[in-house]
Design a protein around this motif. Sequence first.
Motif, PDB file in Angstrom:
ATOM      1  N   ILE A 191     -20.569  -8.736 -45.781  1.00 49.41           N
ATOM      2  CA  ILE A 191     -20.920  -8.848 -47.196  1.00 49.41           C
ATOM      3  C   ILE A 191     -21.581 -10.201 -47.403  1.00 49.41           C
ATOM      4  CG2 ILE A 191     -20.106  -8.787 -49.574  1.00 49.41           C
ATOM      5  CD1 ILE A 191     -17.618  -7.340 -48.642  1.00 49.41           C
ATOM      6  N   LYS A 211     -14.729  -5.776 -51.325  1.00 48.42           N
ATOM      7  CA  LYS A 211     -13.883  -5.849 -50.135  1.00 48.42           C
ATOM      8  C   LYS A 211     -12.719  -4.858 -50.216  1.00 48.42           C
ATOM      9  CE  LYS A 211     -11.045  -9.030 -47.411  1.00 48.42           C
ATOM     10  NZ  LYS A 211     -10.474 -10.394 -47.309  1.00 48.42           N
ATOM     11  N   LEU A 214     -14.044  -1.368 -49.475  1.00 47.32           N
ATOM     12  CA  LEU A 214     -14.330  -1.222 -48.047  1.00 47.32           C
ATOM     13  C   LEU A 214     -13.040  -1.135 -47.233  1.00 47.32           C
ATOM     14  CD1 LEU A 214     -17.265  -3.768 -47.691  1.00 47.32           C
ATOM     15  CD2 LEU A 214     -17.430  -1.294 -47.607  1.00 47.32           C
ATOM     16  N   CYS A 221     -14.114  -6.671 -42.966  1.00 49.69           N
ATOM     17  CA  CYS A 221     -15.220  -7.337 -43.657  1.00 49.69           C
ATOM     18  C   CYS A 221     -15.345  -8.808 -43.274  1.00 49.69           C
ATOM     19  CB  CYS A 221     -15.045  -7.241 -45.171  1.00 49.69           C
ATOM     20  SG  CYS A 221     -15.000  -5.565 -45.787  1.00 49.69           S
ATOM     21  N   ILE A 239     -24.312  -5.438 -48.524  1.00 46.95           N
ATOM     22  CA  ILE A 239     -23.315  -5.025 -47.538  1.00 46.95           C
ATOM     23  C   ILE A 239     -24.065  -4.288 -46.439  1.00 46.95           C
ATOM     24  CG2 ILE A 239     -21.210  -3.713 -47.088  1.00 46.95           C
ATOM     25  CD1 ILE A 239     -20.564  -3.905 -50.070  1.00 46.95           C
TER      26      ILE A 239
END
Length: 340
Positions: A191, A211, A214, A221, A239
């Motif tokens: 990211i 985050k 994800l 991440c 991303i």
Amino acid sequence: MEPIKIDGEQGEGGGQIIRSAVTLSAITGKPVDIENIRKNRKIPGLRPQHLLGVKILAKICQARVEGLYVNSTSLKFFPSQGLNLDLQEDIGTAGSIPLILQVLIPAVSLMKNSLKLSIIGGTDVPWSPTFDYTKYVLTEALSRIGINFTSEIKRRGYYPKGGGLVETQIQPCNCLNPISLVERKTISAKIFCSYSHIPKEIAEKEIQNAKIILGKNGFNCEISIKEENALDKGCSILIFSHDKSSVIGSDGIYQKSLSGLGESVAKKFIESNLGVDLYLSDMLVVPLSLIKETSVYRVKQITKHLETNLFVASKITGCKYGIGKLDDGFEVRISGVSDT
């Protein structure tokens, strides 16, 4: 040689058809005659943001151009031999630098020329990929094909003031390679967030929201948040992930509000679980149309921009392509007639 006629109403009917046609014209040496440019738009014809990319490309390939002015609904492009150049350009508005680079990178490299370009304009603006998408996603995908470039940001340029500064170096292509990008297998994502003139905690909140989404979908991440100099306030989030069989990115920019930006970008990234994302699917067509071997990639949807590029590429290069429906998306196959 008589120019190849291209109907500007085909596909998405906007700037994409211009970018793709002049790029392939420069690479192949075949002149093009584009008609009905942006015919059904609120303001038909060429807008200022369309002009500079064509002007720069014309310098590089010593092209004769007819109809290159604001509001023109037709454009003729007659390319000649390419040159190695070092240029400084200014869009003069917040016009998209990434969209101009979409024209120049494949054209210069596949003409087997080099270009050093310093350009001022918009780096992260509406209706365009962000600069970071170009740097981290497009660079990776094109390098696998054999097209190499570096691009560094010296100053961000948000809408409406622009003023961003980007330095790019494009290298001549030595060999084109077919690709196969069919399924994302990695569970690692990066990211990247840049912001200017907004509170850091607001940008951090959006990144944390991304985050969390994800993480719920099994991704690890790596996060980078950076405050950067710019004339306007702004924020962009990217991303992205790479693995052997996929190159995928999802980006978004601050407009009226940052609220929901991180969530939106994360959800788009999760949905792009095949070989390429929606934006990359159309950017790959130009170089792949010039490779003898068959390339294949999978994407969730067939966009108007992809349809446009397939139409233009087949018209100019004679490449063959096919689209097959999958349970969870589509498979695109492209076979070029000959290597450039």
